[in-house]
Scaffold this motif. Structure first.
Motif, PDB file in Angstrom:
ATOM      1  N   THR A 153      22.721 -21.663 -16.872  1.00 33.03           N
ATOM      2  CA  THR A 153      22.620 -23.039 -17.352  1.00 33.03           C
ATOM      3  C   THR A 153      22.200 -23.928 -16.188  1.00 33.03           C
ATOM      4  O   THR A 153      22.042 -23.460 -15.057  1.00 33.03           O
ATOM      5  N   ARG A 154      22.060 -25.218 -16.470  1.00 34.22           N
ATOM      6  CA  ARG A 154      21.721 -26.153 -15.407  1.00 34.22           C
ATOM      7  C   ARG A 154      22.888 -26.371 -14.449  1.00 34.22           C
ATOM      8  O   ARG A 154      22.741 -27.039 -13.421  1.00 34.22           O
ATOM      9  N   TYR A 155      24.029 -25.777 -14.762  1.00 34.80           N
ATOM     10  CA  TYR A 155      25.250 -26.034 -14.002  1.00 34.80           C
ATOM     11  C   TYR A 155      25.704 -24.849 -13.148  1.00 34.80           C
ATOM     12  O   TYR A 155      26.344 -25.051 -12.114  1.00 34.80           O
ATOM     13  N   ALA A 156      25.377 -23.627 -13.565  1.00 33.67           N
ATOM     14  CA  ALA A 156      25.858 -22.458 -12.822  1.00 33.67           C
ATOM     15  C   ALA A 156      25.210 -21.185 -13.353  1.00 33.67           C
ATOM     16  O   ALA A 156      24.706 -21.146 -14.475  1.00 33.67           O
ATOM     17  N   GLY A 157      25.297 -20.147 -12.544  1.00 37.50           N
ATOM     18  CA  GLY A 157      24.891 -18.823 -12.999  1.00 37.50           C
ATOM     19  C   GLY A 157      25.914 -18.269 -13.971  1.00 37.50           C
ATOM     20  O   GLY A 157      27.091 -18.624 -13.944  1.00 37.50           O
ATOM     21  N   GLY A 158      25.442 -17.367 -14.844  1.00 38.22           N
ATOM     22  CA  GLY A 158      26.327 -16.827 -15.869  1.00 38.22           C
ATOM     23  C   GLY A 158      26.040 -15.370 -16.164  1.00 38.22           C
ATOM     24  O   GLY A 158      25.486 -14.641 -15.336  1.00 38.22           O
ATOM     25  N   THR A 159      26.401 -14.940 -17.362  1.00 35.69           N
ATOM     26  CA  THR A 159      26.279 -13.541 -17.747  1.00 35.69           C
ATOM     27  C   THR A 159      24.837 -13.056 -17.626  1.00 35.69           C
ATOM     28  O   THR A 159      23.918 -13.664 -18.183  1.00 35.69           O
ATOM     29  N   LEU A 165      27.039 -22.271  -8.233  1.00 36.93           N
ATOM     30  CA  LEU A 165      27.093 -23.611  -8.802  1.00 36.93           C
ATOM     31  C   LEU A 165      25.871 -24.393  -8.344  1.00 36.93           C
ATOM     32  O   LEU A 165      25.433 -24.270  -7.201  1.00 36.93           O
ATOM     33  N   THR A 166      25.340 -25.213  -9.213  1.00 35.15           N
ATOM     34  CA  THR A 166      24.297 -26.149  -8.805  1.00 35.15           C
ATOM     35  C   THR A 166      24.955 -27.474  -8.404  1.00 35.15           C
ATOM     36  O   THR A 166      26.150 -27.693  -8.635  1.00 35.15           O
ATOM     37  N   ASP A 167      24.189 -28.368  -7.828  1.00 41.70           N
ATOM     38  CA  ASP A 167      24.732 -29.697  -7.512  1.00 41.70           C
ATOM     39  C   ASP A 167      25.235 -30.373  -8.784  1.00 41.70           C
ATOM     40  O   ASP A 167      26.281 -31.029  -8.777  1.00 41.70           O
ATOM     41  N   ARG A 168      24.502 -30.203  -9.867  1.00 41.81           N
ATOM     42  CA  ARG A 168      24.912 -30.767 -11.156  1.00 41.81           C
ATOM     43  C   ARG A 168      26.251 -30.157 -11.598  1.00 41.81           C
ATOM     44  O   ARG A 168      27.101 -30.846 -12.159  1.00 41.81           O
ATOM     45  N   GLY A 169      26.423 -28.862 -11.333  1.00 41.68           N
ATOM     46  CA  GLY A 169      27.681 -28.208 -11.683  1.00 41.68           C
ATOM     47  C   GLY A 169      28.857 -28.747 -10.889  1.00 41.68           C
ATOM     48  O   GLY A 169      29.949 -28.940 -11.430  1.00 41.68           O
ATOM     49  N   ARG A 170      28.652 -28.969  -9.595  1.00 43.84           N
ATOM     50  CA  ARG A 170      29.726 -29.536  -8.774  1.00 43.84           C
ATOM     51  C   ARG A 170      30.108 -30.928  -9.266  1.00 43.84           C
ATOM     52  O   ARG A 170      31.297 -31.277  -9.329  1.00 43.84           O
ATOM     53  N   GLU A 171      29.113 -31.731  -9.601  1.00 46.00           N
ATOM     54  CA  GLU A 171      29.393 -33.073 -10.110  1.00 46.00           C
ATOM     55  C   GLU A 171      30.176 -33.007 -11.423  1.00 46.00           C
ATOM     56  O   GLU A 171      31.114 -33.792 -11.636  1.00 46.00           O
ATOM     57  N   LEU A 172      29.792 -32.072 -12.286  1.00 46.15           N
ATOM     58  CA  LEU A 172      30.484 -31.963 -13.563  1.00 46.15           C
ATOM     59  C   LEU A 172      31.931 -31.529 -13.368  1.00 46.15           C
ATOM     60  O   LEU A 172      32.846 -32.075 -14.003  1.00 46.15           O
ATOM     61  N   LEU A 173      32.176 -30.567 -12.514  1.00 50.42           N
ATOM     62  CA  LEU A 173      33.546 -30.110 -12.278  1.00 50.42           C
ATOM     63  C   LEU A 173      34.406 -31.222 -11.694  1.00 50.42           C
ATOM     64  O   LEU A 173      35.585 -31.362 -12.040  1.00 50.42           O
ATOM     65  N   THR A 174      33.830 -32.025 -10.807  1.00 53.53           N
ATOM     66  CA  THR A 174      34.578 -33.169 -10.268  1.00 53.53           C
ATOM     67  C   THR A 174      34.938 -34.135 -11.396  1.00 53.53           C
ATOM     68  O   THR A 174      36.077 -34.622 -11.489  1.00 53.53           O
ATOM     69  N   GLY A 175      33.972 -34.412 -12.273  1.00 51.85           N
ATOM     70  CA  GLY A 175      34.239 -35.277 -13.410  1.00 51.85           C
ATOM     71  C   GLY A 175      35.281 -34.696 -14.347  1.00 51.85           C
ATOM     72  O   GLY A 175      36.142 -35.423 -14.876  1.00 51.85           O
ATOM     73  N   MET A 176      35.236 -33.394 -14.585  1.00 44.98           N
ATOM     74  CA  MET A 176      36.231 -32.740 -15.431  1.00 44.98           C
ATOM     75  C   MET A 176      37.620 -32.855 -14.831  1.00 44.98           C
ATOM     76  O   MET A 176      38.602 -33.116 -15.536  1.00 44.98           O
ATOM     77  N   ARG A 177      37.718 -32.664 -13.516  1.00 38.13           N
ATOM     78  CA  ARG A 177      39.019 -32.806 -12.852  1.00 38.13           C
ATOM     79  C   ARG A 177      39.559 -34.217 -13.013  1.00 38.13           C
ATOM     80  O   ARG A 177      40.742 -34.415 -13.318  1.00 38.13           O
ATOM     81  N   GLU A 178      38.707 -35.217 -12.858  1.00 39.13           N
ATOM     82  CA  GLU A 178      39.152 -36.606 -12.950  1.00 39.13           C
ATOM     83  C   GLU A 178      39.558 -36.990 -14.374  1.00 39.13           C
ATOM     84  O   GLU A 178      40.485 -37.783 -14.564  1.00 39.13           O
ATOM     85  N   GLU A 198      38.005 -23.998  -6.974  1.00 38.48           N
ATOM     86  CA  GLU A 198      38.447 -24.999  -6.004  1.00 38.48           C
ATOM     87  C   GLU A 198      38.099 -26.399  -6.499  1.00 38.48           C
ATOM     88  O   GLU A 198      38.888 -27.338  -6.333  1.00 38.48           O
ATOM     89  N   CYS A 199      36.941 -26.542  -7.125  1.00 35.87           N
ATOM     90  CA  CYS A 199      36.526 -27.848  -7.644  1.00 35.87           C
ATOM     91  C   CYS A 199      37.397 -28.315  -8.801  1.00 35.87           C
ATOM     92  O   CYS A 199      37.742 -29.498  -8.897  1.00 35.87           O
ATOM     93  N   GLN A 200      37.729 -27.399  -9.718  1.00 37.31           N
ATOM     94  CA  GLN A 200      38.583 -27.731 -10.858  1.00 37.31           C
ATOM     95  C   GLN A 200      39.566 -26.590 -11.087  1.00 37.31           C
ATOM     96  O   GLN A 200      39.297 -25.623 -11.794  1.00 37.31           O
ATOM     97  N   PRO A 201      40.758 -26.685 -10.461  1.00 36.15           N
ATOM     98  CA  PRO A 201      41.734 -25.598 -10.547  1.00 36.15           C
ATOM     99  C   PRO A 201      42.502 -25.533 -11.861  1.00 36.15           C
ATOM    100  O   PRO A 201      43.247 -24.579 -12.079  1.00 36.15           O
ATOM    101  N   ARG A 202      42.332 -26.537 -12.731  1.00 34.13           N
ATOM    102  CA  ARG A 202      42.937 -26.457 -14.068  1.00 34.13           C
ATOM    103  C   ARG A 202      42.043 -25.547 -14.894  1.00 34.13           C
ATOM    104  O   ARG A 202      41.085 -25.991 -15.527  1.00 34.13           O
ATOM    105  N   CYS A 203      42.341 -24.257 -14.896  1.00 26.93           N
ATOM    106  CA  CYS A 203      41.375 -23.283 -15.397  1.00 26.93           C
ATOM    107  C   CYS A 203      42.053 -22.136 -16.128  1.00 26.93           C
ATOM    108  O   CYS A 203      43.259 -21.904 -16.003  1.00 26.93           O
ATOM    109  N   PHE A 204      41.237 -21.424 -16.887  1.00 26.55           N
ATOM    110  CA  PHE A 204      41.657 -20.236 -17.624  1.00 26.55           C
ATOM    111  C   PHE A 204      40.384 -19.450 -17.948  1.00 26.55           C
ATOM    112  O   PHE A 204      39.278 -19.916 -17.684  1.00 26.55           O
ATOM    113  N   ALA A 205      40.545 -18.259 -18.509  1.00 24.43           N
ATOM    114  CA  ALA A 205      39.398 -17.479 -18.993  1.00 24.43           C
ATOM    115  C   ALA A 205      39.672 -17.158 -20.452  1.00 24.43           C
ATOM    116  O   ALA A 205      40.539 -16.331 -20.755  1.00 24.43           O
ATOM    117  N   SER A 206      38.942 -17.814 -21.339  1.00 26.01           N
ATOM    118  CA  SER A 206      39.281 -17.712 -22.762  1.00 26.01           C
ATOM    119  C   SER A 206      39.067 -16.316 -23.316  1.00 26.01           C
ATOM    120  O   SER A 206      39.831 -15.866 -24.179  1.00 26.01           O
TER     121      SER A 206
END
Length: 329
Positions: A153-159, A165-178, A198-206
């Motif tokens: 995606t535009r935010y990170a590598g995946g399957t 992470l891309t710069d856009r991904g880091r920004e999104l994770l910061t926003g999610m944390r806030e 580290e950017c958003q430690p409120r996490c799980f793997a669904s």
């Protein structure tokens, strides 16, 4: 009350599946060829699952599907699915939950005979977001967790699409944390994973199984599992035979539920049983042809419970997710 952390309910409705039908009726007119359906609302009720993460999943264009090619097209898919969940709620079939208090109340009052299915919205793949400034819209719409990737995606590598992470991904994770939007780590490539937690430690793997038994970046390495456990996250077990036994192919006999227990016990050995849950992903791009033996329909989920050690069945089938939700929503 049991909890399933990953069901593509609205996506399946978009394929033409009417989940309000009984399973036999749905199967008799299923528009999806080659993947025998297992999930309907009546099956969920019979199973004892009273609460789930329901996804907003936008399908990208692949060599197998004509999906989105831009964030605008991804957003349109997600908005259509959001509208589907709202229409189901209006019909009394589900109840959209967006806070720990609502989850707690739903769990306390849930009656399988009369209560609607509780649904928390999970965005699987972040491409429907224009950018971090769009996050507030989706949070206000009820989205309480986002996974940055599915494939690339535009935010990170995946399957099958390694990348950081891309710069856009880091920004999104910061926003999610806030904003308090949790991070679903399933599908995230390992190159992005450790920075992401580290950017958003409120996490799980669904819905993620162990790389100790199945190769590939779709699955979690032991180091990734430990990182989730250190953040008090929970990992949902996927009921897909190709994700349960290395090298399994559809022309073989389906795997048995002992393979699911093997993944569960491996996770428990790394982070304790408190970190193990269910994220079945049933009807998530595969049908009954690829489920473990004994899971012929969604209401057979009780057979999964019976395959687990007696003293952890209630934890794994719902208690661990309920604890996580009450602490993190």
């Amino acid at each position: 009350m049991w909890i399933d952390a990953h069901l593509d309910l609205a996506y399946n409705a978009g394929l033409g599946r009417d989940l309000t039908l009984d399973l036999e009726a749905l199967r008799s007119r299923d528009p999806v060829e080659g993947d025998t359906a297992t999930v309907t609302f009546s099956e969920l009720r019979r199973s004892g699952v009273g609460l789930c993460f329901g996804t907003l999943f936008a399908m990208p264009q692949t060599r197998f599907s004509a999906g989105y090619t831009s964030w605008q097209e991804a957003r349109a898919q997600a908005l259509t699915q959001l509208d589907q969940y709202r229409r189901w709620q209006d019909a009394g079939l589900i109840r959209l939950l967006d806070s720990a208090a609502q989850v707690r109340e739903h769990a306390q009052r849930y009656d399988a005979a009369t209560s609607p299915l509780g649904v928390m919205l999970l965005m699987e793949g972040a491409d429907p977001l224009r950018d971090v400034d769009d996050l507030a819209f989706w949070q206000a719409a009820g989205v309480r967790a986002i996974g940055l990737s599915w494939g690339q995606t535009r935010y990170a590598g995946g399957t099958d699409a390694p990348g950081p992470l891309t710069d856009r991904g880091r920004e999104l994770l910061t926003g999610m944390r806030e904003l308090g939007v949790a991070q679903d780590l399933s599908h995230l490539d390992e190159e992005a994973f450790f920075e992401a937690v580290e950017c958003q430690p409120r996490c799980f793997a669904s819905h993620s199984n162990s790389r100790a038994f199945v190769d590939g970046n779709r699955h979690l390495s032991d180091e990734m599992v430990r990182a989730i456990g250190e953040r008090q996250g929970v990992i949902g077990l996927v009921l897909l035979s190709t994700f349960l036994r290395r090298g399994w192919t559809p022309d073989e006999r389906r795997v048995d539920l002992g393979e699911v227990r093997r993944h569960a016990e491996h996770y428990a050995g790394l982070i304790g049983w408190q970190g193990v849950g269910v994220g079945s992903d049933l009807d998530g791009g595969y049908g009954n042809e690829k489920t473990p033996l004994g899971i012929e329909r969604y209401s057979d989920l009780e057979r999964l419970a019976e395959a687990l050690p007696d003293d952890v069945q209630e934890q794994v089938m719902g208690g661990n997710w309920l604890r996580w939700l009450e602490a993190n929503l």
